[in-house]
Design a protein around this motif. Structure first.
Motif, short mmCIF file in Angstrom:
data_model
loop_
_atom_site.label_atom_id
_atom_site.label_comp_id
_atom_site.label_asym_id
_atom_site.label_seq_id
_atom_site.Cartn_x
_atom_site.Cartn_y
_atom_site.Cartn_z
N LEU A 106 0.83 -1.04 -0.06
CA LEU A 106 -0.15 -0.13 0.10
C LEU A 106 0.73 1.23 0.29
O LEU A 106 0.68 2.19 -0.63
N GLU A 107 1.94 1.27 0.90
CA GLU A 107 2.80 2.58 0.86
C GLU A 107 3.43 2.77 -0.50
O GLU A 107 3.53 3.75 -1.06
N ARG A 108 3.95 1.47 -1.07
CA ARG A 108 4.64 1.60 -2.23
C ARG A 108 3.68 2.30 -3.44
O ARG A 108 4.29 2.99 -4.35
N CYS A 109 2.52 1.79 -3.27
CA CYS A 109 1.37 1.89 -4.44
C CYS A 109 1.07 3.59 -4.26
O CYS A 109 1.08 4.18 -5.43
N LEU A 110 1.06 3.91 -3.15
CA LEU A 110 0.38 5.51 -3.12
C LEU A 110 1.54 6.45 -2.67
O LEU A 110 1.39 7.58 -3.18
N ARG A 111 2.70 6.11 -1.88
CA ARG A 111 3.63 7.05 -1.69
C ARG A 111 4.56 7.28 -2.84
O ARG A 111 4.78 8.43 -3.09
N ASN A 112 5.27 5.92 -3.14
CA ASN A 112 6.18 6.12 -4.23
C ASN A 112 5.65 6.59 -5.45
O ASN A 112 6.40 7.02 -6.35
N SER A 113 4.49 6.55 -5.91
CA SER A 113 3.89 6.76 -7.03
C SER A 113 3.71 8.38 -7.03
O SER A 113 3.36 8.85 -8.14
N LYS A 114 3.73 9.07 -6.04
CA LYS A 114 3.55 10.44 -5.78
C LYS A 114 2.21 10.99 -6.54
O LYS A 114 2.22 11.93 -7.15
N CYS A 115 1.36 10.15 -6.05
CA CYS A 115 -0.02 10.64 -6.49
C CYS A 115 -0.83 11.78 -5.76
O CYS A 115 -1.66 12.44 -6.38
N ILE A 116 -0.18 12.09 -4.78
CA ILE A 116 -0.69 13.32 -4.03
C ILE A 116 0.26 14.29 -4.02
O ILE A 116 1.42 13.96 -3.85
N ASP A 117 0.22 15.58 -4.15
CA ASP A 117 0.94 16.74 -4.10
C ASP A 117 1.30 17.08 -2.72
O ASP A 117 0.53 17.71 -2.22
N THR A 118 2.54 16.45 -2.40
CA THR A 118 2.73 16.74 -1.02
C THR A 118 3.15 18.22 -0.83
O THR A 118 3.21 18.69 0.33
N GLU A 119 3.76 18.93 -1.80
CA GLU A 119 4.16 20.43 -1.78
C GLU A 119 2.80 21.29 -1.28
O GLU A 119 3.10 22.20 -0.58
N SER A 120 1.78 20.76 -1.93
CA SER A 120 0.51 21.79 -1.77
C SER A 120 0.10 21.57 -0.05
O SER A 120 -0.50 22.28 0.43
#
Lengths: 396, 245
Positions: A106-120
């Motif tokens: 789950l972490e790899r799928c969502l975090r490493n794919s950078k699907c959420i813009d963390t800068e915002s």
């Protein structure tokens, strides 16, 4: 509790059925089970049902200081829980291998794919950023937990709204949802996991295995993809040898499935948005289908009524009369009245305190302030408009 | 003579809830004799001194001459003496097999409890096999024990089985309906195509038909006819039979 063991005849039958391209519930090799996505009343709460597998996901947010290595990015935290409610094989508070695998994927799928813009998610660089926390709970295990978890997580993230903030210099004001509308997260794409189970040394594969099929599988291939045909992560477990063209074929199947599922998620989100805008009812209670077993017609059930009147009159006659009536209210001051006097404090007062009480009551005149309560803990003071208030403290 | 029977007869076929009480007031009979009536309380009814209390929710049923019980619905099995169940062998431990029957504890099945088994001639039972046996000991204080022979020493249909075929789980109410002497469900199913069926009182059913497809059809039909009325079931079976041929 232990899970029921798989008998040899079941295993043989399942493998034989797979050789003949037949599945237990009549699906085809590449068919998914029925997917149902429903959202709760809070933003960020989502339940996904994949056949009988049910998964709940809740997204929440909090303002925290950022990581030292990345002062301008928000933090994402993922957690997947296998509750014993889901299957007798899951024990509480034990990190089983399955739970570690699912969490990592789950972490790899969502975090490493950078699907959420963390800068915002950054509010003040180096000091305050939003921490988004994604909690996935497995409610029922009937196979293919990873797919259901990834669908639930990305739907909940798309559904979630974080509070609005304004920054003035170093001051951060967080607005509650009543003051200002909360803002959705900025999501670039939706990665979704598709699982392939391999049997009989890689010669047969099935998409979306159910729990019994999972028990007889040789190996598992999980491909996380988005609808733009970008592969976010691939994981192969079980130690089977896969040929190159098998993996390519699986990725083609995965892209078809992912586009269908993404459309389903978007439709569900759109429905929910429409209902909330129109002010209709939304939430889990509305999305549960009313299964009609309670509306079957039954014959009228006879109720024992033969001696109801007699028992009722017996009860009325034999009960005692009520206690003395409540005294009428006594007007104490402007806007204050008292009904009854309350029970005497039965906790065993010292003699000194009793003596203190008496001179007090003698001194009071009707115009002045009266202290009603004998309680040791609080001061009850009645303020008169004309007189100044006189506080007597009996705090001990 | 009928005071007790009359109390029960009023409620036959009605839904009763736990806590309902049948209390009997014996009228003074003129000649001072007390007539004794014998009533057998089946599952769901419990005697509590002078009263009979209901402890499970369900419908009250009656069987001549004097047996009453509560017909309730549940999925979890509790081992009871004398019931025949399907078990899965999990381990071999010394002289005994450990068998999973779906209860809270695994049952034990001795090597010698098979037809024609002696210390030298051991039965051919592997881990993961299905066995059909009866409980000789099954109460809440002890580990349950299974045997695969009857009191005369003959197998009588019990023992290891199921080389092929599929095992699945249904509710206990459906299993009792299937095992009833004139079961309509089994009769309707027979008309579609021939198959072998083993039903265990612990909710487990084993089915084998000529082809995999037919076995899967029977499995799905049995799982769905749990909540259907007999009419719906018959229309469904007719549709399947028509589509098959």
């Amino acid at each position: 509790m232990r899970d029921t063991p798989l008998s040899n005849c079941e295993r043989r039958f399942l493998l034989k059925a797979i050789e003949e391209k037949k599945r237990l519930d009549g699906r085809e090799t590449y068919d998914y089970r029925n997917i149902k996505i429903s959202f709760g009343t809070d933003y960020g709460c989502c339940i996904v049902e994949l056949g009988k597998t049910r998964v709940l996901c809740q997204v929440s947010c909090e303002l925290v200081p950022p990581k030292d290595s990345r002062p301008t990015e928000g933090i994402m935290f993922f957690n997947l829980e296998l509750s014993p409610m889901a299957s007798p094989a899951f024990e509480p508070n034990r990190q089983s291998e399955l739970s570690v695998t699912l969490n990592r994927q789950l972490e790899r799928c969502l975090r490493n794919s950078k699907c959420i813009d963390t800068e915002s998610l950054c509010v003040i660089s180096g000091e305050k950023v939003w921490q988004i926390r994604v909690d996935v709970h497995v409610l029922n295990h009937d196979g293919n937990l990873m797919d259901a978890a990834s669908i639930a997580a990305i739907s909940a993230l798309s559904h979630f709204r974080r509070p609005d903030v304004t920054i003035q210099g170093r001051d951060v004001t967080v607005f509650s949802p009543e003051e200002r509308d909360p803002i959705p997260l900025s999501i670039y794409h939706m990665p979704i996991c598709v699982s392939f189970a391999f049997f009989l040394e890689g010669s047969y594969l099935l998409v979306d295995p159910c729990e019994r099929e999972e028990r007889v599988k040789d190996g598992l291939l999980m491909i996380a993809m988005n609808k733009h045909r970008e592969i976010c992560s691939i994981q192969s477990s079980g130690g089977i040898m896969l040929l190159k063209d098998q993996v390519l074929r699986c990725s083609k199947i995965a892209s078809v499935k992912v586009s269908e599922i993404t459309e389903l998620i978007n439709k569900a989100l759109e429905n929910d948005r429409k209902i909330r805008k129109e002010g209709g009812k939304f939430g889990f209670a509305e999305s549960m289908p009313k299964q009609r077993i309670t509306t079957l017609k039954r014959d009228k059930a006879p109720v024992e009524m033969t001696d109801v009147e007699e028992t009722a009159s017996d009860i009325v006659n034999t009960t005692e009369t009520t206690t003395e009536p409540v005294p009428s209210p006594v007007l104490v001051g402007m806007g204050t009245a008292q009904v009854g006097e309350g029970i005497v404090n039965s906790w065993g007062l010292d003699e000194e305190e009793e003596e203190d009480d008496e001179p007090q009551t003698e001194d009071t005149k009707t115009d002045e302030v009266m202290v009603i309560s004998d309680s040791e803990e609080e001061e009850v003071v009645i303020l008169n408009e004309v007189q100044k208030s006189k506080k007597t403290s009996k705090q001990k | 003579m009928d005071t007790i029977h009359a109390c029960f007869k009023e409620k036959i076929g009605e839904v009763l809830l736990p806590g309902d009480v049948f209390s009997f007031s014996f009228p003074e009979s003129g000649d001072g004799t007390i007539k004794t009536e014998k009533i057998i309380c089946g599952p769901g009814l419990r005697r509590n001194g002078e009263e009979v209390k209901v402890c499970k929710s369900g419908i009250l049923r009656h069987k001549q001459p004097n047996m009453y019980w509560i017909d309730s619905q549940q999925r979890r099995y509790v081992p009871a003496k004398g019931e025949s169940v399907i078990g899965i062998v999990t381990t071999k431990a010394g002289d005994v097999f450990k068998v999973d029957v779906g209860g809270s504890e695994q049952a034990s099945l001795s090597y010698l409890a098979f037809e024609g088994a002696t210390k030298r001639n051991r039965p051919n039972v592997q881990v993961g096999d299905l066995v059909y046996g009866q409980f000789t000991i099954a109460n809440k204080d002890m580990e349950p024990e299974l045997v695969c022979i009857d009191s005369c020493g003959r197998a009588n249909g019990m023992g290891v089985f199921g080389a092929d075929g599929l095992l699945f789980k249904v509710s206990l109410g459906l299993v009792r309906r299937l095992l009833a002497p004139q079961s309509e469900i089994v009769k309707d199913l027979e008309k579609i195509f021939p198959f072998e069926l083993v039903v265990g009182m612990n909710g487990r059913v084993w089915v084998k038909a000529k082809t995999v497809q037919q076995t899967l059809i029977v499995t799905n039909l049995l799982e769905t006819c749990e909540n259907m009325t007999s009419q719906q079931r018959q229309t469904l079976f007719k549709k399947v039979a028509a589509g098959f041929f």
